[in-house]
Design an enzyme around this catalytic site. Sequence first.
Site, PDB file in Angstrom:
ATOM      1  CE  LYS A 104      -9.822 -20.911  31.946  1.00 12.22           C
ATOM      2  NZ  LYS A 104     -11.235 -21.170  32.218  1.00 12.22           N
ATOM      3  CB  ALA A 191     -14.988 -25.106  28.330  1.00 13.22           C
ATOM      4  N   GLY A 192     -17.708 -26.730  29.007  1.00 10.37           N
ATOM      5  CA  GLY A 192     -18.690 -27.626  28.412  1.00 10.37           C
ATOM      6  C   GLY A 192     -19.420 -28.518  29.392  1.00 10.37           C
ATOM      7  CB  THR A 214     -22.098 -22.039  32.844  1.00 14.79           C
ATOM      8  OG1 THR A 214     -21.140 -21.106  32.358  1.00 14.79           O
ATOM      9  CG2 THR A 214     -23.477 -21.538  32.513  1.00 14.79           C
TER      10      THR A 214
END
Lengths: 263, 66
Positions: A104, A191-192, A214
């Site tokens: 990645k 992401a996000g 996360t």
Amino acid sequence: MTLQNDTPFTIAGRNFSSRLLVGTGKYKDFDETGAAIAESGAEIVTFAVRRTNLGQEAGPNLLDVISPSRYTLLPNTAGCYTAKDAVRTCRLARELLDGHKLVKLEVLGDETTLYPNVVETLKAAETLLADGFDVMVYTSDDPIVARELEAMGCCAIMPLGSLIGSGHGIQNPHNVRLIVEQSSVPVLVDAGIGTASDAAMAMELGCDGVLLNTAIAHAREPLRMARAMKSAVEAGRDAFLAGRMPRRQTADPSSPFAGRING
Amino acid sequence: MHIQLNGEPYTLEAGLTAADLIDQLALTGRRVAVEINEEIVPRSQLATTRLAEDDQVEVVHAIGGG
């Protein structure tokens, strides 16, 4: 009546049944990491490459928890701000994993936003592809950049939904859809993602998968959120394949008007 | 002999190999990758790669990340 099976999710020639990819950062300990990842059903798991801590007792290794025999490992270049550092990191990862080619790529712009540095990302992708790597690339949600990365030979395009670790979901669904519609390689929102509905939204937009970290690791109950993400990705995928109903300006009763007792 | 190891100054006996260094760091048998002066040293060549004065050595491993 029977449902047709979904087409396989293929990355660099390998088929996967889970469209959820997860990271291994920010967990309380390796026990929680292993349990949450197992609960998520993810088959592709990303990790970072860092200097060993010298002069400290070497504790358990992450690769004992996410075994290369059970998971497809996806080393990342998180923390790299130049093409050169990203390429070095990928080569170290390849050595670490005995010739593993799938990486990645992420080259970041600054520490406040961790926004992709597209210029450096393009440079790194060119070098890595020439060196035989299979490159899944983290990038901005710019369709023109996505098209360029695909043309170069990247095996998956991974636009951000919003800033890494922000939990702000998909800020520009229209761009994500444009990227999905133009791409022949898998597109994953990376992401996000903050919660299950964000992951479902990515899949409903037609993305081939979702990569997150996360949202699970910093949930109050990571294991439960891991399960929620698994369900959300499956539900979103099915909703995309099923095709949503058209929106209407006015109501449309589900029960027939004919035969009402007051008719 | 002085080298830079993971960005820090490090002193070791002259004539040692990369494998000797890994041994000194108690990392033998651990899953690590080694780079000297920005070139990967394949695991199979650690025992035959001699370290030299001022070498920039990186020893890395896998850690949690997203």
